[in-house]
Write a protein that holds these residues in place. Structure first.
Motif, mmCIF file in Angstrom:
data_model
loop_
_atom_site.group_PDB
_atom_site.id
_atom_site.type_symbol
_atom_site.label_atom_id
_atom_site.label_comp_id
_atom_site.label_asym_id
_atom_site.label_seq_id
_atom_site.Cartn_x
_atom_site.Cartn_y
_atom_site.Cartn_z
ATOM 1 N N UNK A 69 167.065 28.906 3.086
ATOM 2 C CA UNK A 69 166.267 30.144 3.074
ATOM 3 C C UNK A 69 166.941 31.193 3.935
ATOM 4 N N UNK A 70 166.678 32.473 3.614
ATOM 5 C CA UNK A 70 167.243 33.549 4.424
ATOM 6 C C UNK A 70 166.414 33.761 5.693
ATOM 7 N N UNK A 71 167.082 34.170 6.769
ATOM 8 C CA UNK A 71 166.379 34.521 8.007
ATOM 9 C C UNK A 71 166.122 36.013 7.973
ATOM 10 N N UNK A 72 164.850 36.391 7.830
ATOM 11 C CA UNK A 72 164.526 37.798 7.596
ATOM 12 C C UNK A 72 164.100 38.529 8.848
ATOM 13 N N UNK A 73 163.737 37.822 9.896
ATOM 14 C CA UNK A 73 163.127 38.486 11.050
ATOM 15 C C UNK A 73 163.463 37.713 12.319
ATOM 16 N N UNK A 74 163.604 38.445 13.439
ATOM 17 C CA UNK A 74 164.007 37.781 14.678
ATOM 18 C C UNK A 74 162.834 37.122 15.399
ATOM 19 N N UNK A 75 163.165 36.263 16.379
ATOM 20 C CA UNK A 75 162.115 35.724 17.235
ATOM 21 C C UNK A 75 162.278 34.249 17.539
ATOM 22 N N UNK A 76 161.302 33.757 18.301
ATOM 23 C CA UNK A 76 161.258 32.359 18.712
ATOM 24 C C UNK A 76 160.276 31.626 17.804
ATOM 25 N N UNK A 77 160.750 30.582 17.154
ATOM 26 C CA UNK A 77 159.906 29.821 16.223
ATOM 27 C C UNK A 77 160.151 28.338 16.468
ATOM 28 N N UNK A 78 159.590 27.527 15.607
ATOM 29 C CA UNK A 78 159.823 26.092 15.782
ATOM 30 C C UNK A 78 159.641 25.359 14.477
ATOM 31 N N UNK A 79 159.947 24.088 14.493
ATOM 32 C CA UNK A 79 159.769 23.278 13.291
ATOM 33 C C UNK A 79 159.105 21.970 13.684
ATOM 34 N N UNK A 80 158.392 21.383 12.745
ATOM 35 C CA UNK A 80 157.717 20.118 13.047
ATOM 36 C C UNK A 80 157.361 19.408 11.760
ATOM 37 N N UNK A 81 157.132 18.122 11.856
ATOM 38 C CA UNK A 81 156.675 17.344 10.709
ATOM 39 C C UNK A 81 155.278 17.786 10.324
ATOM 40 N N UNK A 82 155.008 17.810 9.012
ATOM 41 C CA UNK A 82 153.657 18.101 8.533
ATOM 42 C C UNK A 82 153.077 16.863 7.851
ATOM 43 N N UNK A 83 153.599 15.693 8.225
ATOM 44 C CA UNK A 83 153.137 14.438 7.627
ATOM 45 C C UNK A 83 152.349 13.647 8.662
ATOM 46 N N UNK A 84 151.139 13.252 8.293
ATOM 47 C CA UNK A 84 150.320 12.394 9.153
ATOM 48 C C UNK A 84 150.250 12.924 10.577
ATOM 49 N N UNK A 85 150.437 12.017 11.527
ATOM 50 C CA UNK A 85 150.376 12.382 12.947
ATOM 51 C C UNK A 85 151.763 12.324 13.584
ATOM 52 N N UNK A 86 152.816 12.499 12.757
ATOM 53 C CA UNK A 86 154.194 12.349 13.250
ATOM 54 C C UNK A 86 154.552 13.340 14.353
ATOM 55 N N UNK A 87 153.899 14.502 14.328
ATOM 56 C CA UNK A 87 154.217 15.513 15.345
ATOM 57 C C UNK A 87 153.948 14.968 16.752
ATOM 58 N N UNK A 88 152.870 14.183 16.900
ATOM 59 C CA UNK A 88 152.550 13.633 18.223
ATOM 60 C C UNK A 88 153.650 12.697 18.721
ATOM 61 N N UNK A 89 154.354 12.058 17.791
ATOM 62 C CA UNK A 89 155.356 11.059 18.161
ATOM 63 C C UNK A 89 156.739 11.650 18.395
ATOM 64 N N UNK A 90 156.896 12.971 18.199
ATOM 65 C CA UNK A 90 158.177 13.563 18.574
ATOM 66 C C UNK A 90 158.879 14.422 17.547
ATOM 67 N N UNK A 91 158.320 14.590 16.337
ATOM 68 C CA UNK A 91 159.056 15.337 15.306
ATOM 69 C C UNK A 91 158.788 16.843 15.439
ATOM 70 N N UNK A 92 159.482 17.450 16.418
ATOM 71 C CA UNK A 92 159.394 18.886 16.611
ATOM 72 C C UNK A 92 160.647 19.398 17.306
#
Ligand code: CU
Length: 686
Positions: free
Chosen positions: A107-130
């Motif tokens: 995907x193209x990066x259209x705008x500046x700033x601080x963002x993040x990424x994380x899992x959107x599956x189950x409760x995986x985010x709690x276990x470290x997927x970010x």
């Protein structure tokens, strides 16, 4: 049009530069320094994952590999405006990444700033997927700094998140007890808030609890503390991301006021502040200046005061930062002050426990939307059943009412009304919205996530200018998992387009068991529960029927009260929740009581004011039964219970007892029962 013009202006698509990253999601033992490793989910061997850096105009090409043992995974690019198919919500927008496979996002990066990424599956985010994303503007940051650091905040628990979810759904007080936040009558007396305590019980509200989980640690970049270095006089830009699964943080620095220069990515007019409340999924760019000598602390304190994580800048003697005062959970005024501050745009910002700073945030450029676009207002009530941990919007979970159809090109104004005693950080995928709060409407800040405080309100608006199914949800991971989400589905996807809700459509059953075994009796229940239903097997057994008062003194049959030296009643029940206070009950009862027959039963259970649990049932033998019970939480661990049951077949039965909580699963119990007499034993909850 203007915010989008602003986004376009910062976009330089001429020399599109492809920036490639590879993210490998794997399962391995991991822990922050000082804690015992648990089975965690790492990205490229660590937690958090790497910072993905781009410049506006770049094209991201990110390969995500799933090296987990048996689970699917997914990655969502939080806050970035990406084509719908790249949004990374499994099933809804993007196929899930199956075990042993990979997926390439582009995907193209259209705008500046601080963002993040994380899992959107189950409760995986709690276990470290970010992990973090930084998009630099082409012409340099509007607020210059000499150095910069990304600070990814998160919360860490050694317990498996599925077990955390089950514990929350079972109504256990254990996490509150562990943190010392559990409420009791003696605590209310000490806080001189007995009136508030019973007023709350009268209105059937659950106790205020700023966070439901007792975490083992709070982290910055995967550690309890990190060193940033920095020379005297240097300006350091801190790109702070709250990647916590269910923790708000107060941010403060021992070096004095911090300057907010960006919120959720886009820049804001610089705003000095001593302390900021940051909700899950929000980001703030802050500038701090390194003082002439010493090492200074930037501290993220969990909102419930149960811990903090630190980043130190400078060198030499340590100057610790101050935690905010702990909240008085008993005081209604104190509990709701966050909400009141949020509604008062002229409220003083630098209070000790400030509300989110939205009213003081201004976009440097106008963000007003086009005047002639069609407008629609949606009222969304944030609702939930604290006791069963079922969270919803307008009283319905995503499974029950998951899709909101919208018209491409319309402006949606959304009014959030929080009917619960918890903060909810509401996040919209694929769009920035204007936060309608301050007095300068034209320069309302653009955000992707907004805190809606307990019993508070917020208003946002956005232009639905991108085709697709866009998820909108509470970013408290366990609330989202319990049903607090919706899909905005644009109307231009074909007449018979039906969004694929994926795991949101599931309504899994959770097992729980609670009861007691005493020398004179045993009562308890084993339940399989989901959002609306309990399937319960309940028992009530007396071990020596001659031990207590006679069961049916008027009948003259007390000598042959039952056949055996124990008397039992066992129910198989289906309870259906109409709302948190009311459920219907259908089932069958077996008993060896000589005066009673096995029978079908039906009726209702109702939670009365002061949290008195009552029920009225009729049965196929023509008998009726009325019950009532009430718990008094005397201290955080000791409770007094009283119950009464009137049955037209077997007259009045009552009991009273004390319960002392030992651990999450066990308690000591002593009870008098009018049928079974006096005794004691062990209570359990699994
Ligand atoms: Cu929530």
């Amino acid at each position: 049009m203007k915010p989008f013009l602003f986004l376009l202006l910062t976009m330089v698509p001429i020399h599109a530069n492809i920036v490639e990253y590879e993210l490998i999601i794997a399962e391995e033992p991991w822990a922050p320094t000082g804690l015992k490793p648990i089975r965690a989910l790492t990205i490229n061997g660590g937690i958090p994952g790497p910072t993905l850096r781009f410049r506006v105009g770049d094209t991201a090409r990110i390969t995500v590999q799933n090296r987990l043992n048996r689970e699917e995974t997914s990655v969502h690019w939080h806050g970035l405006l990406v084509p719908n198919a790249q949004d990374g919500v499994p099933y809804l927008t993007t196929p899930p990444i199956k075990v042993g496979t990979s997926r390439v996002f582009e995907f193209p990066l259209k705008h500046p700033g601080t963002y993040w990424y994380h899992s959107h599956t189950g409760l995986q985010e709690q276990l470290g997927v970010y992990g973090s994303i930084v998009v630099e503007p082409r012409n340099g940051e509007p607020s210059r700094a000499d150095a910069e650091h990304v600070l990814v905040l998160s919360d860490w628990i050694r317990e498996n998140p599925n077990e955390v979810m089950r514990t929350l759904m079972s109504g256990s007080d254990w996490y509150a007890i562990r943190k010392g936040n559990a409420q009791s009558i003696s605590g209310a007396m000490k806080a001189e808030a007995l009136g508030d305590y019973f007023q709350r019980e009268r209105s059937r509200m659950a106790p205020m609890d700023v966070s439901d989980i007792a975490y083992d640690a709070f982290l910055i970049n995967g550690q309890k503390q990190v060193e940033l270095g920095g020379k005297p006089g240097q300006k350091i830009r801190l790109r702070v991301i709250n990647a916590g699964a269910s923790s708000y943080f107060y941010l403060q620095s021992s070096a004095g006021a911090m300057t907010i220069v960006a919120a959720d990515g886009p820049p804001v007019s610089p705003l000095k502040t001593k302390r900021i409340l940051i909700g899950m999924a929000e980001t703030y760019d802050l500038i701090v200046t390194v003082p002439q000598d010493g090492k200074w602390e930037f501290r993220a304190t969990s909102q419930d005061g149960s811990g903090h994580a630190s980043a130190f800048f400078g060198s030499g003697e340590i100057h610790p930062a101050q935690d905010p005062p702990t909240p008085n959970l008993y005081s209604m005024d104190h509990m709701l002050s966050g909400a009141l501050d949020a509604m008062d745009s002229h409220g003083e910002m630098d209070t000790d426990r400030p509300a989110a700073p939205y009213a003081k945030l201004h976009s440097p450029i106008a963000t007003t939307l086009q005047k002639n676009a069609p407008r629609r207002t949606l009222e969304l009530r944030l609702t939930g059943d604290m006791e069963r941990y079922v969270w919803s919007i307008n009283g319905k979970t995503a499974r029950e009412d998951g899709v909101i159809k919208i018209t491409r090109g319309e402006i949606l104004q959304m009014e959030f009304i929080n009917d619960t005693m918890m903060h909810h950080p509401m996040h919209l995928h694929g769009h920035f919205f204007r936060v309608i709060d301050g007095d300068d409407d034209a320069h309302a800040p653009l955000k992707h996530t907004i805190d809606v405080p307990p019993m508070g309100r917020r208003t946002i608006e956005f232009l639905a200018d991108d085709q697709g199914d866009w998820l909108f949800h509470c970013h408290l991971l366990y609330h989202m998992h319990a049903g607090m989400s919706r899909v905005f589905s644009t109307d231009d996807q074909g007449e018979d387009h039906v969004p694929n809700l994926g795991e949101m459509a599931e309504d899994p059953l959770y097992f729980m068991a609670m009861g007691n075994i005493q020398n004179h009796m045993s009562m308890g229940m084993i339940t399989m529960m989901n959002a609306r239903n309990d399937f319960t097997f309940a028992w009530d057994v007396g071990f020596h029927s001659d031990g207590g008062a006679n069961h049916a003194p008027m009948s003259g049959m007390t000598a042959v009260h039952n056949h055996d030296d124990y008397q039992y009643e066992a129910d198989l029940l289906w309870k259906r929740y109409i709302d948190p206070n009311l459920k219907t009950v259908l089932g069958h009862r077996w008993t060896n009581d000589i005066e009673a027959e096995d029978r079908f039963i039906g009726g209702i259970e109702y939670r009365l004011p002061y949290i008195i649990r009552s029920s009225v049932t009729l049965d196929s033998e023509g008998d009726a039964r009325i019950t009532a019970m009430k718990d008094f939480q005397l201290t955080t661990r000791l409770s007094f219970m009283i119950n009464a049951e009137y049955d037209t077949g077997s007259q009045l039965q009552w009991g009273a007892g004390l319960n002392y909580t030992l651990t999450k699963n066990l308690s000591l119990i002593t009870e008098y029962d009018s049928d079974h007499g006096f005794g004691g034993g062990i209570g359990f909850r699994f």
